[in-house]
Design an enzyme around this catalytic site. Structure first.
Site, short mmCIF file in Angstrom:
data_model
loop_
_atom_site.label_atom_id
_atom_site.label_comp_id
_atom_site.label_asym_id
_atom_site.label_seq_id
_atom_site.Cartn_x
_atom_site.Cartn_y
_atom_site.Cartn_z
N TYR A 81 0.92 -1.20 -0.10
CA TYR A 81 0.11 -0.01 -0.13
C TYR A 81 1.01 1.14 0.12
CZ TYR A 81 -3.56 3.29 1.38
OH TYR A 81 -4.10 4.42 1.91
N SER A 220 2.90 -6.81 38.20
CA SER A 220 2.40 -7.92 38.05
C SER A 220 3.10 -9.34 38.45
CB SER A 220 1.49 -8.27 36.96
OG SER A 220 2.69 -8.54 35.88
N VAL A 223 6.77 -10.81 32.99
CA VAL A 223 8.04 -10.07 32.09
C VAL A 223 7.96 -8.67 31.97
CG1 VAL A 223 9.76 -10.54 30.30
CG2 VAL A 223 8.57 -12.46 31.19
N ASP A 224 6.83 -8.16 31.29
CA ASP A 224 6.59 -6.80 30.61
C ASP A 224 6.83 -5.99 31.90
OD1 ASP A 224 6.71 -8.17 28.53
OD2 ASP A 224 4.35 -7.97 28.39
N SER A 225 5.74 -6.16 32.84
CA SER A 225 5.78 -5.04 34.01
C SER A 225 7.20 -4.82 34.82
CB SER A 225 4.78 -5.22 35.02
OG SER A 225 4.75 -6.44 35.80
N SER A 226 7.80 -6.00 34.85
CA SER A 226 9.20 -6.48 35.49
C SER A 226 10.17 -5.43 34.85
CB SER A 226 9.52 -7.74 35.70
OG SER A 226 8.61 -8.34 36.56
#
Ligand code: XMP
Length: 508
Positions: A81, A220, A223-226
């Site tokens: 596109y 939490s 992995v991500d929040s840590s």
């Protein structure tokens, strides 16, 4: 730092384009097509890639961009596109093609810096129903296929290049080389980007943005929040407060491990809210899976926002949102596909100066690489996915403290055995489930009537479909022996041999 802009027009492979650019050691930033030209000019990009997209450029309600972008002196590569849009913006013509092209197609090119060291004939990956029927003045065709007279074109003077096919997908034989040629031959990149640069730059950006204000982050244990917490801690230390809601439905010792990692290894304020009792009370007598999920979600955010209100916080709110979460939440595309559960909505009565999402340009494996570089323990960085409702969806029927302990103990043995024999690397996810079933057994000379434990282990690339893992019998046998010997109140172990679909990965 050298940067390439991936200007997102909503195509399905757009994440991949950024990924491929970073694989060539050049940082790629993805911004939506709604980003204004001045912002783009201010960012000093070495090059811009227009992505694919599902629309027709001659439909004026499709994503477009001001043609001025072709004259700012920054090299451009249009893909699919983006290729048609480039021609259209410069005054060319795009029409519905008499023959659509999908999949692997033979492509022939002429001489062009974009095709340096690529054979004249090769296989490309096409996916289009429109085509460029005439090119604007100053632009030259550089490649064709049997059904596409303008499969690639260029304006060498303006350093504008475009390909109708998708160089970012692996089925495109020399796609990787084409992107490399654009980055190195056309844009003159030197390819010195590393994850360390990302960390340094993010830390500097966070410091500037946060200044002397405070930041609050919901941790939490995933992995991500840590990784987001570790990064922000490196930037502003004690100005960061992490709130960790321990609902009592984590795996064995997990709450303590998260607390000890973040309090001992990182400079921050750490608040652990132990609220297992509150969750147990709310879940008492509830066995319907959807009601359980709803209650856990509602209680979780109730506790979390109450804690934030108590902090009377007037700073920033940080989240560990990663790139795929942003895409699912609609970044870069006018149509919001779905609002992803990983992006938290801030209630109206809670005020923040703004939201920080320092990982929002990274893919999962890049987030893990950042986590390792920041010194987060490997076990946390490589943690397998764990659902938000935790063990709540692995205890079938009503959740009780006794059942939580049974499933935690069995799951701990399973993980320990898999780590010892090294088989865990071959699995995408594995865990124990406690079905609401008691069976008869015999231990010593005694009859027992106790819990059944099920083992679930899957292999998958994307978790949309999954196969049950063909774990060798001797490993399953060792796990079964250990669970029945080491864990109280379990007298039988079964293995789930169902694919997804028809089953899901989790049992509830
Ligand atoms: P299913 O059971 O849907 O699981 O096949 C696919 C993947 O998603 C995880 N999962 C969740 N993750 N909140 C999450 O953050 C949830 O409510 C949830 N439910 C399932 C599951 O563990 C698997 O990796």
């Amino acid at each position: 730092m050298e940067k390439i802009l991936v200007l997102d027009f909503g195509g399905q492979y757009n994440q991949l384009i950024a990924r491929r650019v970073r694989d060539k050691k050049v940082f790629a930033e993805i911004l939506p097509y709604t980003t204004d030209l001045q912002t783009i000019k201010n960012n000093n990009y070495k090059g811009i890639i227009f992505t694919g997209g599902p629309n027709s450029v001659f439909d004026m309600s499709s994503p477009h961009y001001s043609e001025e972008i072709l004259n700012i002196g920054v090299p451009i590569l249009g893909i699919c596109y983006g290729c048609q849009l480039t021609a259209f913006m410069a005054g060319g013509e795009v029409k519905t093609a008499p023959t659509s092209e999908y999949g692997k197609i033979d492509f022939t090119h002429s001489d062009s810096p974009l095709f340096k060291d690529i054979p004249e004939k090769s296989i490309v990956w096409m996916s289009h129903t429109d085509y460029i029927s005439s090119l604007p003045e100053g632009y030259e065709i550089t490649g064709t296929t049997a059904d596409c007279p303008v499969a690639s074109f260029e304006n060498k003077e303006k350093k504008i290049y475009a390909v109708q096919f998708h160089p970012e997908v692996t089925h495109c034989e020399y796609g990787s080389k084409i992107l490399e040629n654009f980055l190195y031959e056309v844009c003159g990149c030197s390819g010195d980007w590393q994850m360390d640069n990302f960390i340094e730059q993010k830390i500097a950006e966070l410091r500037e943005q946060i200044g002397s204000k405070n930041v609050i982050l919901g941790l939490s244990g995933g992995v991500d929040s840590s990784v987001a917490a570790a990064l922000i801690s490196k930037a502003v230390g004690k100005q960061l407060t992490c709130v960790f809601v321990d609902h009592g439905l984590m795996r064995k010792n997990e709450g303590d491990e998260v607390e000890s990692t973040f309090t001992s290894m990182f400079d921050m304020n750490f608040i652990r809210v132990n609220c297992a009792d509150r969750f147990m009370a709310a879940l008492k007598g509830v066995s319907d899976p959807e009601r359980k999920r709803k209650i856990i979600g509602t209680e979780f955010f109730g506790v979390f926002w109450n804690e934030i209100r108590k902090q009377a916080h007037k700073g920033f709110f940080a989240q560990g949102t990663i790139y795929p979460d942003c895409i699912e939440s609609g970044k870069g595309d006018a149509d919001v596909i779905k609002t992803h559960h990983n992006r938290v909505n801030v209630p109206e009565d809670v005020e923040f100066l703004g939201v920080l999402e320092p990982l929002c340009d990274l893919f999962k494996d890049e987030v893990r690489a950042v986590g390792e570089k920041l010194g987060i323990p490997k076990a946390l960085v490589w943690r397998q996915p764990f659902p938000g409702p935790g063990l709540g969806v692995r205890i079938i029927g009503e959740i009780t403290p006794e059942k939580i302990k049974v499933v935690q103990d069995a799951d701990w043995v399973l993980r320990d055995e898999m780590a010892k024999n090294g088989y865990e690397k071959q699995l995408s996810q594995f865990f124990c489930v406690l079905p609401d079933v008691s069976t008869v057994g015999v231990m010593g000379d005694h009859r027992t009537y106790d819990h059944l434990i099920a083992i679930r282990a899957v292999t998958t690339d994307d978790f949309m479909t999954a196969d049950w893992a063909k774990i060798p019998y001797d490993i399953l046998s060792a796990v079964s022996n250990r669970i029945t010997n080491e864990c109280a109140h379990i007298n039988r172990v079964v293995y789930d041999i169902t694919t997804k679909p028809p089953a899901t990965v989790e049992w509830e």
